[in-house]
Design an enzyme around this catalytic site. Structure first.
Site, PDB file in Angstrom:
ATOM      1  N   GLY A 207       0.824  -1.199   0.000  1.00 55.64           N
ATOM      2  CA  GLY A 207       0.000   0.000   0.000  1.00 55.64           C
ATOM      3  C   GLY A 207       0.857   1.247   0.000  1.00 55.64           C
ATOM      4  O   GLY A 207       2.079   1.204   0.173  1.00 55.64           O
ATOM      5  N   GLU A 228       3.034 -10.697   7.662  1.00 48.69           N
ATOM      6  CA  GLU A 228       2.212 -11.715   7.009  1.00 48.69           C
ATOM      7  C   GLU A 228       2.443 -11.701   5.506  1.00 48.69           C
ATOM      8  O   GLU A 228       2.234 -12.706   4.834  1.00 48.69           O
ATOM      9  CB  GLU A 228       0.736 -11.515   7.347  1.00 48.69           C
ATOM     10  CG  GLU A 228       0.011 -10.526   6.496  1.00 48.69           C
ATOM     11  CD  GLU A 228      -1.437 -10.342   6.920  1.00 48.69           C
ATOM     12  OE1 GLU A 228      -1.760 -10.527   8.100  1.00 48.69           O
ATOM     13  OE2 GLU A 228      -2.242  -9.987   6.053  1.00 48.69           O
ATOM     14  N   GLY A 320      -4.716  -9.508   9.191  1.00 50.38           N
ATOM     15  CA  GLY A 320      -3.733  -9.643  10.263  1.00 50.38           C
ATOM     16  C   GLY A 320      -3.721  -8.476  11.224  1.00 50.38           C
ATOM     17  O   GLY A 320      -2.878  -8.421  12.121  1.00 50.38           O
TER      18      GLY A 320
END
Length: 412
Positions: A207, A228, A320
């Site tokens: 992102g 993750e 997560g």
């Protein structure tokens, strides 16, 4: 594992599902690693099926008999009229496969075999648990064997005898190109980066804000990765010499550029771990100076974040975020940052609100960061938390309104 052509694999799956006498559940690789070449003809032969995939992309073929099922909604399932969303922390999804979401068929995307082994490559995530649960109950496990899938180590490596069938399919792995961070994201990333010191452990997701944060820590040294997932930002850190060369880079899935895939291929430093390990709050808490950077749709004056729903409808899911917020908060020297724009450009509303009216995804963050500044949360009483959010994180145009709301809520 018996290697067959696609037609025979499709027939085997169809026959197995017909023998069940009920609607089968098919679990498959998600994100950008779905075995689409094999899945398309398989699903076409199943008149009714529950298709379980995490962060499914739009490439998955969904005919009228497919019920898309997930614990994290991706663009391929988002807004689908038959969506079956199962709320669950990502660290606990593997338990679902041994219980209420037991799979009848598992179809995964792997490398070609090597000395009796295959690698799950770019997507480990919850797949080892799905395969194990399938083996326990006599379900069918099928691999799309792709010689172009990068070979990764750790929990990605699985014996070929864990699979019933394999199908040779040579396709290029799907790549993802991140857009350049906008001005707000660069400001937020710079604020977070300034709080990261040498030797910190990063949850480096994907992102604009994570990418902007990484751009601000290229001069750090001894950084570690426990996350993750990661994308090209980690490769950028490696090229800058910011990563600790003695510490493995631990993640559960990867997506990004072809250059990133070439780098992770046969790279022993990249350790792909099962989700129940990478997302275990206890394991996260063991990482030194664990720095977690998550985002949300809204944060309220009680430091509660909604990252999952819009207008009560599911948008994504916990992912997560809950695992890493808790784990980073317990890490020695760790902090959990909640980073978001102060103003939602599409909805044209403030993201700092008096009280979220959707289910809460996470709370008790170390700090909330917007392009306006850093609002420190941890260790402050509720009135100071609210005041910090209003003065340092909220958009100036709504601060007076938020102060009035804070008084009504007993926070001023």
């Amino acid at each position: 594992m018996r290697v067959v052509d696609i037609a025979r694999a499709v027939e085997a799956v169809r026959a197995h599902c017909e023998s069940l006498g009920r609607v089968p559940r098919l679990a498959t690789s998600g994100n950008f690693a779905s075995p689409v070449t094999l899945l398309e003809p398989v699903l076409a032969e199943l008149p009714a099926v529950r298709l379980h995939a995490l962060n499914a992309q739009t490439s998955l073929p969904l005919h009228d008999g497919v019920v898309p099922e997930t614990t994290f909604v991706g663009p391929g399932f988002r807004g689908h009229p038959r969506l079956s969303y199962v709320p669950c922390r990502l660290s606990m999804v593997p338990r679902l496969f041994h219980g209420p979401l037991a799979p009848d068929v598992v179809v995964v995307h792997t490398t070609a075999p090597r000395e009796g082994l295959v690698s799950l490559g770019l997507e480990v995530n919850v797949l080892p648990a799905a395969i194990e649960a399938a083996r326990e109950r006599g379900a069918l496990v099928v691999a799309q064997l792709n010689p172009r899938m990068p070979w990764t180590s750790g929990d990605a490596v699985i014996p070929v005898d864990a699979f019933d069938l394999g199908v040779d399919v040579e396709v290029a792995p799907t790549t993802h190109t991140a857009r350049a961070p906008g001005e707000d994201a660069r400001l937020i990333g710079a604020l977070v980066a300034a709080e990261i010191g040498d030797g910190a452990t990063l949850q480096a997701g994907i992102g604009e804000v994570p990418d902007a944060t990484i751009a601000g820590v290229l001069d750090r040294r001894g950084l570690r990765i426990w996350t993750e997932m990661f994308s090209d930002g980690v490769l950028t850190l490696e090229k800058a010499g910011a990563l600790d060369p003695a510490t493995p880079l631990r993640t559960s899935f990867v997506f990004g550029s072809e250059e990133l895939y070439d780098w992770v291929d046969d790279n022993p430093r990249v350790q792909m771990l099962r989700t129940e390990t990478t997302n275990s709050p206890a394991e996260i808490a063991r990482q030194p100076a664990m720095t977690s950077i998550n985002t949300s749709l809204q944060v309220d004056l009680f430091d509660q974040a909604n990252a999952s729903r819009i207008g009560a409808r599911i948008y994504s899911g916990f992912g997560g975020q809950t695992d890493f917020t808790v784990g980073a908060s317990h890490s020695p020297g760790g902090r959990a940052f909640m980073a978001l724009r102060s103003w939602h450009p599409r909805a044209d509303v403030s993201t700092i609100v008096p009280l979220v009216d959707e289910p809460v995804t996470s709370f008790q963050h170390g700090a909330v960061v917007t392009e306006q500044g850093i609002a420190w949360m941890w260790g402050r009483d509720e009135r100071e938390q609210a005041r910090n959010l209003i003065e340092h994180a909220a958009h100036p145009s709504v601060r007076d309104d938020l102060r009035e709301e804070a008084r009504a809520l007993g926070l001023a």
